[in-house]
Scaffold this active site. Structure first.
Site, PDB file in Angstrom:
ATOM      1  N   GLY A  85       0.873  -1.150  -0.081  1.00  0.00           N
ATOM      2  CA  GLY A  85       0.202   0.086   0.012  1.00  0.00           C
ATOM      3  C   GLY A  85       0.937   1.264  -0.091  1.00  0.00           C
ATOM      4  N   HIS A  94       2.180   4.427  -5.001  1.00  0.00           N
ATOM      5  CA  HIS A  94       2.827   5.584  -5.772  1.00  0.00           C
ATOM      6  C   HIS A  94       3.255   5.181  -7.145  1.00  0.00           C
ATOM      7  CE1 HIS A  94       6.509   3.403  -5.379  1.00  0.00           C
ATOM      8  NE2 HIS A  94       6.874   3.593  -3.866  1.00  0.00           N
ATOM      9  N   GLY A 149       5.631   4.046  -8.699  1.00  0.00           N
ATOM     10  CA  GLY A 149       6.430   2.790  -8.958  1.00  0.00           C
ATOM     11  C   GLY A 149       5.368   1.637  -9.139  1.00  0.00           C
ATOM     12  N   HIS A 150       4.306   1.795  -8.208  1.00  0.00           N
ATOM     13  CA  HIS A 150       3.365   0.534  -8.114  1.00  0.00           C
ATOM     14  C   HIS A 150       2.604   0.661  -9.348  1.00  0.00           C
ATOM     15  CE1 HIS A 150       3.893   1.441  -3.609  1.00  0.00           C
ATOM     16  NE2 HIS A 150       4.056   0.061  -3.715  1.00  0.00           N
ATOM     17  N   GLY A 153       9.057  -5.120  -8.414  1.00  0.00           N
ATOM     18  CA  GLY A 153       9.825  -4.222  -8.795  1.00  0.00           C
ATOM     19  C   GLY A 153      11.303  -4.451  -8.756  1.00  0.00           C
TER      20      GLY A 153
HETATM   21  P1  AMP Z   1       6.015  -2.189  -1.461  1.00  0.00           P
HETATM   22  O1  AMP Z   1       4.649  -1.471  -1.508  1.00  0.00           O
HETATM   23  O2  AMP Z   1       6.963  -1.157  -1.100  1.00  0.00           O
HETATM   24  O3  AMP Z   1       6.406  -3.597  -0.685  1.00  0.00           O
HETATM   25  O4  AMP Z   1       6.238  -2.617  -3.135  1.00  0.00           O
HETATM   26  C1  AMP Z   1       5.496  -3.359  -3.770  1.00  0.00           C
HETATM   27  C2  AMP Z   1       6.198  -3.559  -5.187  1.00  0.00           C
HETATM   28  O5  AMP Z   1       6.339  -2.373  -5.912  1.00  0.00           O
HETATM   29  C3  AMP Z   1       7.431  -4.367  -5.054  1.00  0.00           C
HETATM   30  O6  AMP Z   1       7.607  -5.283  -5.952  1.00  0.00           O
HETATM   31  C4  AMP Z   1       8.565  -3.316  -5.151  1.00  0.00           C
HETATM   32  O7  AMP Z   1       9.732  -3.429  -5.630  1.00  0.00           O
HETATM   33  C5  AMP Z   1       7.758  -2.267  -6.361  1.00  0.00           C
HETATM   34  N1  AMP Z   1       8.234  -0.886  -6.217  1.00  0.00           N
HETATM   35  C6  AMP Z   1       8.257  -0.090  -5.148  1.00  0.00           C
HETATM   36  N2  AMP Z   1       9.131   1.043  -5.414  1.00  0.00           N
HETATM   37  C7  AMP Z   1       9.173   0.909  -6.676  1.00  0.00           C
HETATM   38  C8  AMP Z   1       9.542   1.755  -7.610  1.00  0.00           C
HETATM   39  N3  AMP Z   1      10.160   3.046  -7.344  1.00  0.00           N
HETATM   40  N4  AMP Z   1       9.660   1.426  -8.975  1.00  0.00           N
HETATM   41  C9  AMP Z   1       9.187   0.179  -9.262  1.00  0.00           C
HETATM   42  N5  AMP Z   1       8.529  -0.676  -8.479  1.00  0.00           N
HETATM   43  C10 AMP Z   1       8.680  -0.195  -7.423  1.00  0.00           C
END
Ligand code: AMP
Length: 288
Positions: free
Chosen positions: A38, A41, A43-44, A154
């Site tokens: 959650g 942003h 990236g997600h 990611g």
């Molecule tokens: P998180 O919510 O931080 O656990 O991330 C969920 C997914 O989003 C994971 O596979 C992360 O690697 C990916 N992710 C987080 N930040 C980025 C980013 N800046 N660019 C691409 N993928 C991302």
């Protein structure tokens, strides 16, 4: 068509999840899963866009996984904003948001843990020994719950991506794991839910992490001494305002073991460093 019919479904229990997934499966539709914690942003969003291309249906899980946090880490203050996340996923045409509670994911008595494979050795594990066991356990559970054909992760969390690929391979999971490049701010800082912890002074220093590992990647590509480049990059980070450097490591991109510049293989520079109480990670490729 009413707005309701295009909003993503939000499932919070297994009955609702299975009903939706079962309907898709009976219709012969493919499914891509994007696991997240959650506080979404751009990236997600890139992961969701990739999932849209891969499969007919896109499921996004939002679960702040307690088993990957150590007691002293930021589980309690990890940013949570489910309403905004669901609105964003609505705008991105996700089909399903899977939102399990911690009690559903880990009911009393839950005690099985996945022990991740060799991809988890070193790097993050030296500083967060509990981390990949928690990640591998929750990712396997999410895969079993949703049953995706594809799962998108990611490259931002590069070692995590390697651990999940190995999990799928070693345990014969019928899912293809896909890595998506890191989305960055204009100044190079990788987007992260934790960036919101940064003060304005820390935010000004933060892009130095990416700049420093970019320089290290160029030096490694040019055939410089790997240990010296790693040490120099760590020293540069401290000189530029980082409080502490957990590691700067130049590794083989596939195995995450020693990088051999002459072997014609792709490398990766991976780093983790602290700005005040916030730990940032980043990585960049070294072209073969
Ligand atoms: P998180 O919510 O931080 O656990 O991330 C969920 C997914 O989003 C994971 O596979 C992360 O690697 C990916 N992710 C987080 N930040 C980025 C980013 N800046 N660019 C691409 N993928 C991302």
């Amino acid at each position: 068509m009413g707005t309701d019919s295009v909003r993503p479904l939000v499932a919070t229990d297994f009955a609702a999840l299975r009903q939706t997934i079962g309907g898709w499966r009976r219709a012969g539709e493919t499914i891509a899963l994007v696991p997240t914690m959650g506080a979404l942003h751009a990236g997600h969003v890139a992961l969701v866009a990739r999932a849209r291309v891969l499969a007919r249906r896109v499921a996004v899980s939002i679960f702040v996984n307690p088993t990957q946090f150590a007691p002293h880490e930021d589980l309690d203050r990890y940013p949570r904003n489910e309403a905004a996340d669901i609105d964003l996923l609505d705008a991105e045409s996700a089909d399903l948001v899977w939102l399990p509670s911690p009690a559903l994911m880990y009911p009393p008595g839950h005690s099985t843990r996945v022990q991740p494979g060799s991809a988890a050795a070193g790097l993050e594990t030296e500083f967060r020994p509990h981390f990949f066991g928690g990640v591998a356990t929750v990712v396997l559970k999410l895969f079993n719950q949703v049953g995706p054909d594809w799962a998108v992760f990611g490259e931002k969390d590069f070692q995590q991506l390697a651990v999940v690929r190995q999990l799928a391979l070693d345990l014969d999971l019928p899912v293809t794991v896909v890595g998506e490049p890191t989305v960055r701010e204009a100044d190079g800082l990788a987007l992260s839910s934790r960036n919101r912890y940064l003060s304005s002074e820390e935010r000004a220093v933060a892009p130095a992490l990416n700049a420093t590992i970019q320089s290290a990647a160029e030096a490694a590509r040019a055939g410089g001494d790997i240990s010296l480049i790693e040490a120099q990059a760590a020293a540069d980070l401290v000189a530029r305002g980082f409080a502490k450097v957990d590691y700067v490591a130049i590794r083989d991109a596939l195995t995450l073991k020693t990088y051999d510049a002459g072997a014609g293989r792709e490398g990766r520079v991976l780093a983790a460093a602290w700005l005040g109480g916030t730990r940032l990670i980043d990585n960049v490729p070294i072209a073969a």
